[in-house]
Every structure is written in structure tokens, then in C-alpha cells.
Design an enzyme around this catalytic site. Structure first.
Site, PDB file in Angstrom:
ATOM      1  N   VAL A  91      39.497  40.274  40.829  1.00  0.00           N
ATOM      2  CA  VAL A  91      40.985  40.093  39.241  1.00  0.00           C
ATOM      3  C   VAL A  91      40.326  38.560  39.470  1.00  0.00           C
ATOM      4  O   VAL A  91      41.190  37.716  40.309  1.00  0.00           O
ATOM      5  CB  VAL A  91      42.284  40.489  39.370  1.00  0.00           C
ATOM      6  CG1 VAL A  91      42.925  39.938  38.695  1.00  0.00           C
ATOM      7  CG2 VAL A  91      41.790  42.222  40.015  1.00  0.00           C
ATOM      8  N   HIS A  98      48.544  39.268  32.555  1.00  0.00           N
ATOM      9  CA  HIS A  98      48.364  40.570  32.901  1.00  0.00           C
ATOM     10  C   HIS A  98      47.396  40.327  34.477  1.00  0.00           C
ATOM     11  O   HIS A  98      47.146  41.646  34.808  1.00  0.00           O
ATOM     12  CB  HIS A  98      46.639  40.841  32.230  1.00  0.00           C
ATOM     13  CG  HIS A  98      46.038  42.265  32.012  1.00  0.00           C
ATOM     14  ND1 HIS A  98      44.901  42.134  31.751  1.00  0.00           N
ATOM     15  CD2 HIS A  98      46.720  43.666  31.679  1.00  0.00           C
ATOM     16  CE1 HIS A  98      45.188  43.819  32.008  1.00  0.00           C
ATOM     17  NE2 HIS A  98      46.231  44.199  31.589  1.00  0.00           N
TER      18      HIS A  98
END
Ligand SMILES: Nc1c(NC[C@H](O)[C@H](O)[C@H](O)CO)[nH]c(=O)[nH]c1=O
Ligand SMILES: CC(=O)[C@@H](O)COP(=O)(O)O
Length: 164
Positions: A91, A98
């Protein structure tokens, strides 16, 4: 210890259990596939290096890291003979919040699935500020988080099997 102070692939091989009797599932996110592919190869090669049979490693690609906890749940619900699940993802911070929501959901979700099934579910997810930090931890100067995740899975599978 921060990754820049240690190598994620540097382990004392005398303390790593032999994996010949254990079965592993690897759930790997497809987002940032150049990174997660390297994490996957590192994890797979490390398991083989420590005696795990090829037929005892099952692999499950999922769209993104957010899907990893759900995948681990489905795997452990349907494949009761799996000794540990390795969750691999990457990520990378974008322009919005987000990143924060995904990272928290994935970390909490993976933890909860492991507790629910009393099985090791390993958090092999990079959560980085930029792509270079990820590259450095997926076979770069700081080693490979996939190696670390596989070693953790071997140790926890052995812990679970030997505790009375
Ligand atoms: N931005 C990243 C994502 N985003 C996708 C989510 O993981 C998820 O697939 C989507 O929200 C649909 O549920 N995933 C990563 O693994 N890495 C990222 O940097
Ligand atoms: C972690 C993410 O979902 C992120 O990469 C998405 O980027 P953005 O926050 O710019 O939409």
C-alpha cells in the site's frame, strides 16, 4: 527496529524450523504487482529453502490489499488443513486519506482472522510513503518483506504445532 537498521532477509537459519510437515497458503494483492510479485517470490523461495514441499504451498491472488483479510477468512474456512496464511501486499501513500483507511482495515482484519481461526495469519504488507521505499523492502537494500513473512509463518506454524 526500523527496517533501515536491519535486513528483512537476514535470519539465523539455525533457529528456523523445518517446514516439511506444514501447509501454507499465500494470498497476494495484485495492486503494485511489480512489488507484490517480488514479495511473493521471496516468500515462496524462503518456504522451499526451509523444506516446505511445493505441493504444500497454495497461492491466491486478490485485487488489492483490502481484500487480503477476506481472502484469509475464506481460505481458513474452506481449507482447514492449512497451517498458516501469508498475506502479501503493498500500500503506497497517494494524495488522499485512502491509504490510512486501507492500512488500518488490513492490519486489523488480518489480526482478527488469525484470532478467529487460531491460525497464524502473517502481515506481509508494505505500507510506504513512496514506491522507492517499497522497492527497497521487496528485494532491495533493506531485503525482502516476503522473506520475513515466510520465516514468521514457519516459526508460528511450528509454535502452533508444538504447543501442548
Ligand atoms: N491504493 C492501493 C490499493 N487500493 C485498492 C484496495 O486495496 C482495494 O482493492 C479497493 O479499495 C477495492 O476494495 N490496494 C493496494 O494493495 N495498494 C495500494 O496502494
Ligand atoms: C493507498 C491508496 O489507495 C492510494 O494509493 C490511492 O491514491 P489516492 O489517495 O491518490 O487516491
Amino acid at each position: 527496529m526500523a527496517s533501515h537498521l536491519k535486513n528483512l532477509s537476514d535470519f539465523s537459519h539455525t533457529t528456523i524450523p523445518n517446514g516439511e510437515n506444514y501447509k501454507f497458503a499465500i494470498a497476494v494483492a495484485e495492486w503494485n504487482a511489480n512489488i507484490t510479485g517480488a514479495l511473493y517470490q521471496g516468500a515462496y523461495d524462503t518456504l522451499i529453502q526451509h523444506g516446505v514441499k511445493e505441493e504444500n504451498i497454495s497461492s491466491f491472488p486478490v485485487p488489492g490489499s483490502f481484500e487480503l483479510p477476506g481472502a484469509a477468512e475464506i481460505i481458513l474456512h474452506k481449507k482447514t488443513n492449512v497451517d498458516a496464511v501469508i498475506c502479501l501486499g503493498c500500500v503506497i501513500q497517494g494524495d488522499t486519506k485512502h491509504f490510512d483507511f486501507i492500512c488500518e482495515a488490513v492490519a486489523n482484519g488480518i489480526t482478527n482472522v488469525g484470532i478467529k481461526y487460531s491460525k497464524p495469519v502473517i502481515f506481509g504488507v508494505l505500507t510506504t510513503n513512496d514506491e522507492q521505499q517499497a522497492l527497497d523492502r521487496a528485494g532491495g537494500k533493506h531485503g525482502n518483506k516476503g522473506d520475513e513473512a515466510a520465516i514468521t509463518a514457519l516459526k508460528m506454524a511450528d509454535f502452533s504445532a508444538t504447543i501442548s
